[in-house]
Design a protein around this motif. Structure first.
Motif, PDB file in Angstrom:
ATOM      1  N   GLN A  93      45.060  49.579  54.127  1.00 36.04           N
ATOM      2  CA  GLN A  93      43.909  50.245  54.702  1.00 36.04           C
ATOM      3  C   GLN A  93      42.532  49.388  53.911  1.00 36.04           C
ATOM      4  O   GLN A  93      41.420  49.870  54.403  1.00 36.04           O
ATOM      5  CB  GLN A  93      44.021  51.592  53.964  1.00 36.04           C
ATOM      6  N   THR A  94      42.854  48.689  52.935  1.00 38.46           N
ATOM      7  CA  THR A  94      41.706  47.793  52.343  1.00 38.46           C
ATOM      8  C   THR A  94      42.608  46.599  52.320  1.00 38.46           C
ATOM      9  O   THR A  94      43.475  46.343  52.156  1.00 38.46           O
ATOM     10  CB  THR A  94      41.458  48.157  50.845  1.00 38.46           C
ATOM     11  N   VAL A  95      41.463  45.569  52.426  1.00 41.27           N
ATOM     12  CA  VAL A  95      41.992  44.075  52.389  1.00 41.27           C
ATOM     13  C   VAL A  95      41.012  43.253  51.455  1.00 41.27           C
ATOM     14  O   VAL A  95      39.746  43.289  51.698  1.00 41.27           O
ATOM     15  CB  VAL A  95      41.788  43.391  54.023  1.00 41.27           C
ATOM     16  N   THR A  96      41.646  42.879  50.520  1.00 39.05           N
ATOM     17  CA  THR A  96      40.792  41.966  49.622  1.00 39.05           C
ATOM     18  C   THR A  96      40.975  40.344  49.828  1.00 39.05           C
ATOM     19  O   THR A  96      42.259  40.052  49.913  1.00 39.05           O
ATOM     20  CB  THR A  96      41.098  42.198  47.982  1.00 39.05           C
ATOM     21  N   VAL A  97      39.831  39.666  49.758  1.00 36.43           N
ATOM     22  CA  VAL A  97      40.000  38.237  50.005  1.00 36.43           C
ATOM     23  C   VAL A  97      39.853  37.445  48.637  1.00 36.43           C
ATOM     24  O   VAL A  97      38.781  37.968  47.779  1.00 36.43           O
ATOM     25  CB  VAL A  97      39.112  37.646  51.013  1.00 36.43           C
ATOM     26  N   ILE A  98      40.627  36.654  48.009  1.00 36.36           N
ATOM     27  CA  ILE A  98      40.441  35.769  46.888  1.00 36.36           C
ATOM     28  C   ILE A  98      41.097  34.803  46.849  1.00 36.36           C
ATOM     29  O   ILE A  98      42.162  34.470  47.456  1.00 36.36           O
ATOM     30  CB  ILE A  98      41.129  36.830  45.624  1.00 36.36           C
ATOM     31  N   ASP A  99      40.393  33.668  46.164  1.00 35.71           N
ATOM     32  CA  ASP A  99      41.336  32.272  46.112  1.00 35.71           C
ATOM     33  C   ASP A  99      42.388  32.053  45.154  1.00 35.71           C
ATOM     34  O   ASP A  99      42.618  32.985  44.339  1.00 35.71           O
ATOM     35  CB  ASP A  99      39.997  31.439  45.742  1.00 35.71           C
ATOM     36  N   ALA A 100      43.199  31.060  45.575  1.00 38.13           N
ATOM     37  CA  ALA A 100      44.291  30.964  44.915  1.00 38.13           C
ATOM     38  C   ALA A 100      44.249  30.291  43.526  1.00 38.13           C
ATOM     39  O   ALA A 100      45.141  30.140  42.677  1.00 38.13           O
ATOM     40  CB  ALA A 100      45.567  30.202  45.598  1.00 38.13           C
ATOM     41  N   ASP A 101      43.082  29.682  43.226  1.00 39.46           N
ATOM     42  CA  ASP A 101      42.875  28.873  41.940  1.00 39.46           C
ATOM     43  C   ASP A 101      42.986  29.738  40.871  1.00 39.46           C
ATOM     44  O   ASP A 101      42.456  29.295  39.528  1.00 39.46           O
ATOM     45  CB  ASP A 101      41.839  27.833  42.129  1.00 39.46           C
ATOM     46  N   LEU A 102      42.775  31.070  40.956  1.00 38.69           N
ATOM     47  CA  LEU A 102      42.463  32.000  39.739  1.00 38.69           C
ATOM     48  C   LEU A 102      41.395  31.906  38.851  1.00 38.69           C
ATOM     49  O   LEU A 102      41.010  32.411  37.891  1.00 38.69           O
ATOM     50  CB  LEU A 102      43.769  31.824  38.574  1.00 38.69           C
ATOM     51  N   GLN A 103      40.188  31.290  39.605  1.00 41.49           N
ATOM     52  CA  GLN A 103      39.017  31.411  39.040  1.00 41.49           C
ATOM     53  C   GLN A 103      38.365  32.653  38.979  1.00 41.49           C
ATOM     54  O   GLN A 103      37.661  33.328  38.190  1.00 41.49           O
ATOM     55  CB  GLN A 103      38.144  30.328  39.523  1.00 41.49           C
ATOM     56  N   ASP A 104      38.835  33.314  40.343  1.00 41.79           N
ATOM     57  CA  ASP A 104      38.410  34.825  40.448  1.00 41.79           C
ATOM     58  C   ASP A 104      39.531  35.842  40.031  1.00 41.79           C
ATOM     59  O   ASP A 104      40.843  35.509  40.453  1.00 41.79           O
ATOM     60  CB  ASP A 104      38.241  34.854  42.059  1.00 41.79           C
ATOM     61  N   PRO A 105      39.482  36.421  38.791  1.00 39.81           N
ATOM     62  CA  PRO A 105      40.557  37.215  38.184  1.00 39.81           C
ATOM     63  C   PRO A 105      40.969  38.293  39.080  1.00 39.81           C
ATOM     64  O   PRO A 105      40.442  39.071  39.529  1.00 39.81           O
ATOM     65  CB  PRO A 105      39.892  37.667  37.100  1.00 39.81           C
ATOM     66  N   PRO A 106      42.301  38.251  39.468  1.00 42.89           N
ATOM     67  CA  PRO A 106      43.212  39.245  40.295  1.00 42.89           C
ATOM     68  C   PRO A 106      42.739  40.739  39.754  1.00 42.89           C
ATOM     69  O   PRO A 106      42.803  41.601  40.562  1.00 42.89           O
ATOM     70  CB  PRO A 106      44.555  38.938  40.437  1.00 42.89           C
ATOM     71  N   GLU A 107      42.608  40.765  38.486  1.00 45.57           N
ATOM     72  CA  GLU A 107      42.418  41.975  37.776  1.00 45.57           C
ATOM     73  C   GLU A 107      41.291  42.704  38.225  1.00 45.57           C
ATOM     74  O   GLU A 107      41.338  43.854  38.325  1.00 45.57           O
ATOM     75  CB  GLU A 107      42.682  41.803  36.248  1.00 45.57           C
ATOM     76  N   VAL A 108      40.207  41.984  38.610  1.00 45.69           N
ATOM     77  CA  VAL A 108      39.118  42.698  39.112  1.00 45.69           C
ATOM     78  C   VAL A 108      39.142  43.570  40.435  1.00 45.69           C
ATOM     79  O   VAL A 108      38.469  44.354  40.793  1.00 45.69           O
ATOM     80  CB  VAL A 108      37.982  41.611  39.395  1.00 45.69           C
ATOM     81  N   ILE A 109      40.226  43.301  41.017  1.00 50.36           N
ATOM     82  CA  ILE A 109      40.667  43.962  42.375  1.00 50.36           C
ATOM     83  C   ILE A 109      40.754  45.400  42.157  1.00 50.36           C
ATOM     84  O   ILE A 109      40.372  46.100  42.935  1.00 50.36           O
ATOM     85  CB  ILE A 109      41.999  43.528  42.982  1.00 50.36           C
ATOM     86  N   ARG A 110      41.356  45.796  40.811  1.00 47.20           N
ATOM     87  CA  ARG A 110      41.361  47.244  40.497  1.00 47.20           C
ATOM     88  C   ARG A 110      40.039  47.862  40.585  1.00 47.20           C
ATOM     89  O   ARG A 110      39.740  48.990  40.761  1.00 47.20           O
ATOM     90  CB  ARG A 110      41.952  47.492  39.405  1.00 47.20           C
ATOM     91  N   GLU A 111      39.001  47.031  40.011  1.00 43.52           N
ATOM     92  CA  GLU A 111      37.551  47.733  40.112  1.00 43.52           C
ATOM     93  C   GLU A 111      36.956  47.718  41.434  1.00 43.52           C
ATOM     94  O   GLU A 111      36.332  48.827  41.726  1.00 43.52           O
ATOM     95  CB  GLU A 111      36.748  46.709  39.238  1.00 43.52           C
ATOM     96  N   LEU A 112      37.342  46.704  42.210  1.00 42.33           N
ATOM     97  CA  LEU A 112      36.969  46.777  43.745  1.00 42.33           C
ATOM     98  C   LEU A 112      37.582  48.099  44.299  1.00 42.33           C
ATOM     99  O   LEU A 112      36.942  48.864  45.068  1.00 42.33           O
ATOM    100  CB  LEU A 112      37.313  45.580  44.374  1.00 42.33           C
ATOM    101  N   ILE A 113      38.790  48.448  44.139  1.00 42.49           N
ATOM    102  CA  ILE A 113      39.730  49.397  44.669  1.00 42.49           C
ATOM    103  C   ILE A 113      38.815  50.829  44.190  1.00 42.49           C
ATOM    104  O   ILE A 113      38.748  51.801  44.834  1.00 42.49           O
ATOM    105  CB  ILE A 113      41.120  49.358  44.289  1.00 42.49           C
ATOM    106  N   ALA A 114      38.534  50.838  43.012  1.00 45.37           N
ATOM    107  CA  ALA A 114      37.883  52.015  42.546  1.00 45.37           C
ATOM    108  C   ALA A 114      36.395  52.230  43.015  1.00 45.37           C
ATOM    109  O   ALA A 114      36.230  53.618  43.243  1.00 45.37           O
ATOM    110  CB  ALA A 114      37.653  51.787  40.861  1.00 45.37           C
ATOM    111  N   LYS A 115      35.908  51.379  43.417  1.00 48.43           N
ATOM    112  CA  LYS A 115      34.557  51.436  44.178  1.00 48.43           C
ATOM    113  C   LYS A 115      34.753  51.961  45.834  1.00 48.43           C
ATOM    114  O   LYS A 115      34.063  52.765  46.276  1.00 48.43           O
ATOM    115  CB  LYS A 115      33.772  50.230  44.159  1.00 48.43           C
ATOM    116  N   TRP A 116      36.006  51.118  46.148  1.00 48.86           N
ATOM    117  CA  TRP A 116      36.230  51.934  47.502  1.00 48.86           C
ATOM    118  C   TRP A 116      36.705  53.355  47.477  1.00 48.86           C
ATOM    119  O   TRP A 116      36.137  54.083  48.391  1.00 48.86           O
ATOM    120  CB  TRP A 116      37.384  51.185  48.097  1.00 48.86           C
TER     121      TRP A 116
END
Length: 297
Positions: A93-116
């Motif tokens: 129902q949501t799709v998040t795009v993130i790079d594989a190099d881990l410079q963008d922390p996957p943990e931030v996805i929880r904050e994105l979901i909260a905003k959704w």
């Protein structure tokens, strides 16, 4: 089974960092699925023609944990097309795009979901800081985002990359756009919907080397500009007007010199006027073609 949240991760030659990537996403999925509402998650790992054994490591991760699904592209198509391939496969129902190099922390996805959950349909991650990057890279990135906003009428968020969450309706609208030279962050901004940002700190790359050297950065910038701006096409019009005005001024000056001085060079005036005038006409004609081409594009 209903998938609530999909994560698309384009992977190109990231073999060294895949174990850490898998561990971080397993922890993230555990936190998301054990929270209120027991939301489900899938991680789409898109192997973009890797040549360092990343494909084997990705397949091993998928065998051990059904959280991961692997898409193998037949060759290296590039980051933006790899993202598109992942979006085609994502079922959430949501799709998040993130790079594989881990410079963008996957943990931030929880904050994105909260905003959704608050009602936003696109939640983009805005870089508050960027660790481990050169002053040149920081400066060029800053200039690029501000420059492209001046050239286009698309409100592309400053200091944000492709790291963002999209509602299913946004993904469907994006997939309806069939450009081959894709500038994903611009296209997502263009489709609209209710958007907001979340600040985060970008980490330093710990594994491998960047896959975006200067040459690729320039090509990426050109793709962004030509995808969302007709200003380059309009340059011919501006040059044509400038050339024609120059021809007029030179003509007036030549008449003045011919009538009121004895400093004229035989034949020079007619040649320069012809060159400037015809050049102006040609550029104006190209500019007209450019205007219609821009509307078609």
């Amino acid at each position: 089974m209903t998938i609530h949240h999909s994560v698309v991760v384009p992977v190109f030659n990231e073999r060294e960092g895949i174990p850490a990537l898998v561990a971080r996403f397993e922890a993230l999925a555990s936190a998301v699925t054990s929270g209120a509402g027991s939301e489900t998650m899938e991680v789409i790992l898109v192997n973009d023609g890797s040549r360092d054994g990343s494909d084997v490591a990705l397949d091993e991760a998928a065998k051990k944990n059904p959280l991961f699904k692997v898409v193998h592209l037949s060759r290296n198509f590039g980051h933006q097309l790899a993202i598109t391939a992942g979006l085609e496969w994502a079922k959430g129902q949501t799709v998040t795009v993130i790079d594989a190099d881990l410079q963008d922390p996957p943990e931030v996805i929880r904050e994105l979901i909260a905003k959704w959950h608050e009602g936003f349909e696109v939640v983009y991650a805005v870089r508050r800081s960027r660790q481990g990057e050169t002053a040149f890279k920081l400066w060029t990135a800053k200039v690029f985002y501000r420059f492209i906003r001046k050239l286009t009428q698309v409100d592309i968020p400053l200091d944000s990359g492709d790291f963002r969450l999209m509602d299913r309706k946004v993904v469907d609208a994006f997939l309806g756009l069939r450009e081959r030279h894709r500038f994903v962050r611009g296209m997502i901004s263009w489709v609209g919907f209710k958007q907001t940002g979340v600040l985060y700190d970008r980490a330093e790359r710990k594994f491998g080397e960047t896959h975006y050297p200067l040459k690729k950065m320039i090509k990426f910038a050109l793709d962004g500009i030509t995808s969302f701006s007709t200003v380059p096409l309009q340059l011919a019009t501006y040059l044509g007007v400038a050339s024609s005005v120059t021809a007029l001024l030179v003509g007036l000056w030549a008449i003045y010199v011919r009538l009121f001085t004895d400093q004229t060079i035989q034949g020079w005036t007619s040649v320069m006027l012809a060159v400037l005038f015809l050049g102006g006409v040609q550029l104006l004609t190209l500019g007209i073609f450019g205007e219609y081409l821009g509307r078609t594009y």
